[in-house]
Structures are given as structure tokens and as C-alpha cells.
Design a protein around this motif. Structure first.
Motif, PDB file in Angstrom:
ATOM      1  N   UNK A   1     -40.013 -10.890 -46.910  1.00 23.78           N
ATOM      2  CA  UNK A   1     -40.239 -11.003 -45.474  1.00 23.78           C
ATOM      3  C   UNK A   1     -39.938 -12.432 -45.009  1.00 23.78           C
ATOM      4  N   UNK A   2     -39.354 -12.556 -43.819  1.00 20.66           N
ATOM      5  CA  UNK A   2     -39.171 -13.847 -43.175  1.00 20.66           C
ATOM      6  C   UNK A   2     -40.314 -14.042 -42.183  1.00 20.66           C
ATOM      7  N   UNK A   3     -41.114 -15.080 -42.407  1.00 22.80           N
ATOM      8  CA  UNK A   3     -42.312 -15.314 -41.597  1.00 22.80           C
ATOM      9  C   UNK A   3     -42.167 -16.647 -40.861  1.00 22.80           C
ATOM     10  N   UNK A   4     -42.391 -16.616 -39.566  1.00 20.97           N
ATOM     11  CA  UNK A   4     -42.369 -17.846 -38.774  1.00 20.97           C
ATOM     12  C   UNK A   4     -43.714 -18.565 -38.906  1.00 20.97           C
ATOM     13  N   UNK A   5     -43.646 -19.875 -39.059  1.00 25.78           N
ATOM     14  CA  UNK A   5     -44.839 -20.706 -39.184  1.00 25.78           C
ATOM     15  C   UNK A   5     -44.826 -21.768 -38.090  1.00 25.78           C
ATOM     16  N   UNK A   6     -46.005 -22.309 -37.725  1.00 26.69           N
ATOM     17  CA  UNK A   6     -47.342 -21.947 -38.231  1.00 26.69           C
ATOM     18  C   UNK A   6     -47.810 -20.614 -37.664  1.00 26.69           C
ATOM     19  N   UNK A   7     -48.738 -19.997 -38.413  1.00 21.58           N
ATOM     20  CA  UNK A   7     -49.310 -18.716 -38.020  1.00 21.58           C
ATOM     21  C   UNK A   7     -50.784 -18.738 -38.406  1.00 21.58           C
ATOM     22  N   UNK A   8     -51.661 -18.348 -37.497  1.00 20.77           N
ATOM     23  CA  UNK A   8     -53.099 -18.435 -37.755  1.00 20.77           C
ATOM     24  C   UNK A   8     -53.541 -17.554 -38.924  1.00 20.77           C
TER      25      UNK A   8
END
Length: 394
Positions: A190-197
Motif C-alpha cells: 500500500x502507498x500511504x500518505x504521511x503524516x497520518x494520525x
């Protein structure tokens, strides 16, 4: 076989040397001691286009391959940067750009690659877990389908660069190991955008390379859409291999570069240092181990570039894996000897921070353990190349 560098490759090597001269060992000593990110260095390699070497030209990159990236890494390391010359490029270019170039859809490429190429998006990869370790197939981080989204929960360990990254390559199970029809199935990237709570990190105090934070990461009810999947759902294991092999080549480049740096400094010191009447460099007790270290490192360099050539020319996973594992194994084993003898050349001064060798010793010893231990690399050679019985079970 042509072992000469192309004109473009020579330009990359020369540019890397020029950048490294602006960031000498003293710079990295300060960053390591203060635990600071090398911001100025990152901007310099971004301006030079190094973070876009493997990115196609239509997305703002140089459109080159793993070979050119390794040339840049090795020359940065060898000409003063030590491990810093390879570390940041692995996190963003190997963990971010490469897999997106090879497996991303057009929307993902347009979204991420131009930002990476400009140095505006740093990346990290969340793979290793406390209970799985090297046994990636046993990871427990799970992505559960819920409507049009995936809800991801799990814990990752030794994740470098997550504190700064704007993108994460997250490896999770979409089919639990116990339910997978085949143990290599059920892993998805998975490609996850950061920052993430939903993604929290905590730094792990460590022995060296303190110009980059390495963290424990907890993922709690992270929600991502189906468009976050990189490549094929449930078949991510094969894509993971395609990331790990370049990582091993990069480790070899770092080891070779650090060795060249340490040997060069030791030779320079040995010409000047006199304990009795002659310079200590005239003593064969120092000449022989340094000469042997240099020769074996140059041999490892050939295997590293063979691995890169196979990768750039779309060889099989097996061919690339064979060469990448042997390059990593031989480069690190001999780098440890090279830096050891460099430290011996400096004597007591080698143990002081002022002469930097102790830092290179700390850096090169990490490579014994990551991205794979020397013992696991030997297991690979024994089983997959020599055809010996498997020595462990998954």
C-alpha cells in the motif's frame, strides 16, 4: 563485456565526488553526534537530480537505472559521506521511486514521482515486524476490506525515515498466513500518505547512523482506499523481492564506499605517521591487510554491478537475487575487515571521534545485520545457488 563507464555514468560519478567534497567527514560527524538530519546534503543531492535517477524523464527524473544509482551511492560514500551517501537514497529512491516506477499505475506515478524527483517527498518502507523479523511471510499487520476501504492495524519495527517521510510503502497481509492458499500469497503493498494520525512512531536509540531516526511504528485503524494498492493485491510478495534485491545492492555500495573512504584515510595517515624511523605505511603488517582489503572490495564491486546489470536488463528474480545476495555478503564481510584495519592503522587515534574511523566502524557493522544478516545471505547461497537442503523452516 565492457567494464568502462559511459559518458553519462562518468558525469554521475564526478558529480557525486563534487557533492561529497562539500560534505566531508567533519560534517557527518557533527550530524551523527547531534542526531540531526543532513538537510543541506539532502538539498544538494536533490538539486543534482540524484533522487530522481531511476525515475523516467516524463515524470521529472533522469530515466536511468540501478547501475547509475549505485555509482552515485558508492562515490558519495567513498569521497567523504560514509553511510550518509547511501542511506537517504535508499529510503526515498529504492523504497519509494523504484517500486512505483515498476508497479504503479499512471495515477500513482503522476502523483508521487515528480515530487520525489524534486526532493520534495521523502519516503520510507514499513516492512519489518517485532515477531516476524527476517521471516517476512509471517508479518501480522493486517489490512481488512471494509466497503471501498482497507482498515490496517499492526506494529512495525526499525522503520527509518518515517519521522520525515511524506510517503510510506506499507507491507501488510490481506490474507492471514494461516488462511493463505500458498504461503507467498496474501501480501499486499500500500502507498500511504504521511503524516497520518493513525500512524504513530517512536524513535529507537541506536549505535550509529544517528543522522536518521529509526523508529517503532504503530498503525491503528489506518484507512486507505483501493487506489492505495501498489501492484497486484495478494501478490505483493514478488514485488517485495523486487525492492529487497536493490536494497541489498545498495548495502553493498555503501560497504564498498565506506571501505574505500576508510582505506584512503588510513593510507594517507600511514604515509605521515612515524613511530620509529620509518613511516608506519612501510610496515608490511599494515600494507598487506589494507592491500588485501582493497582488492577484495574491488572484486565485490564487480558482483554488485553484475547484480545491477541483471536488474536493469529485466533478468529473473532468481538471477538478480543470486547476484544481489552474493554482492551484499562479500562486500560487507570484506568491508568489516577493511575498516578494522583502517582503525588499526590509526592506533589509539582510531578510537577517537576526531578521526572518524570509529563512526565508519559503527556504520559498516550495521550492514552485518540489515537489510539481511550475513548468516541469512549464506543460507540463501547454500540453498538457492548450491542446492543444499534448507536449514530452517518458515
Amino acid at each position: 563485456m565492457d567494464f568502462r563507464l559511459t559518458e553519462e555514468q562518468r558525469m554521475i560519478a564526478d558529480a557525486a565526488k563534487d557533492i561529497a567534497r562539500d560534505f566531508p567527514p567533519e560534517y557527518w560527524r557533527e550530524k551523527d553526534e547531534k542526531g540531526e538530519f543532513a538537510e543541506e546534503f539532502w538539498k544538494a543531492i536533490s538539486r543534482a537530480g540524484f533522487v530522481g535517477i531511476v525515475i523516467p524523464e516524463e515524470y521529472g527524473g533522469a530515466g536511468m537505472g540501478m547501475t547509475e544509482l549505485l555509482i552515485a551511492m558508492e562515490e558519495l560514500c567513498a569521497n567523504g559521506c560514509g553511510a550518509g551517501g547511501v542511506w537517504y537514497l535508499v529510503l526515498t529512491e529504492v523504497f519509494g521511486a523504484l517500486p512505483i516506477v515498476r508497479y504503479g499505475n499512471e495515477e500513482q506515478k503522476e502523483r508521487y514521482l515528480p515530487e520525489i524527483a524534486k526532493g520534495r517527498m521523502e519516503f520510507c518502507m514499513a516492512l519489518t515486524e517485532p515477531n516476524a523479523g527476517t521471516n517476512t511471510l509471517r508479518i501480522e499487520t493486517h489490512a481488512r476490506k471494509e466497503g471501498d476501504e482497507y482498515v490496517i492495524n499492526g506494529t512495525k519495527m526499525f522503520i527509518s525515515g518515517v519521522d520525515r517521510a511524506k510517503g510510506m510503502l506499507l507491507v501488510a497481509r490481506t490474507i492471514p498466513y494461516s488462511q493463505a492458499p500458498k504461503k507467498t500469497l496474501g501480501i499486499t503493498l500500500f502507498l500511504v500518505d504521511l503524516p497520518n494520525k493513525a500512524v504513530k512512531w517512536n524513535p529507537i536509540p541506536k549505535h550509529g547512523i544517528n543522522f536518521s531516526k529509526t523508529c517503532e511504528v504503530s498503525i491503528s485503524d489506518l484507512r486507505v482506499g483501493e487506489d492505495a494498492i501498489l501492484g497486484e493485491k495478494d501478490r505483493g510478495w514478488y514485488q517485495v523481492l523486487d525492492v529487497l534485491n536493490p536494497e541489498r545492492m545498495s548495502a553493498a555500495a555503501g560497504a564498498i564506499g565506506i571501505s574505500r573512504l576508510a582505506i584512503g584515510k588510513a593510507v594517507e595517515y600511514s604515509r605521515q605517521r612515524r613511530v620509529f624511523e620509518d613511516p608506519i605505511g612501510s610496515y608490511q603488517g599494515l600494507q598487506f591487510p589494507l592491500a588485501e582489503s582493497f582488492a577484495t572490495i574491488k572484486a565485490a564491486e564487480l558482483m554488485m554491478f553484475r547484480a545491477a546489470w541483471l536488474y536493469d536488463n529485466s533478468a529473473s528474480y532468481k538471477e538478480i537475487g543470486d547476484a544481489a545476495n552474493m554482492a551484499k555478503l562479500v562486500a560487507i564481510e570484506n568491508a568489516i575487515k577493511a575498516v578494522y584495519w583502517a582503525m588499526q592503522t590509526f592506533g589509539g587515534y582510531g578510537y577517537t571521534r576526531e578521526y572518524d574511523v570509529e563512526r565508519w566502524w559503527r556504520e559498516v557493522n550495521l550492514l552485518r545485520l540489515a537489510p539481511i544478516t550475513q548468516q541469512m545471505a549464506l543460507n540463501y547461497v547454500a540453498e538457492h545457488i548450491l542446492g543444499m537442503p534448507r536449514s530452517y523452516r518458515g
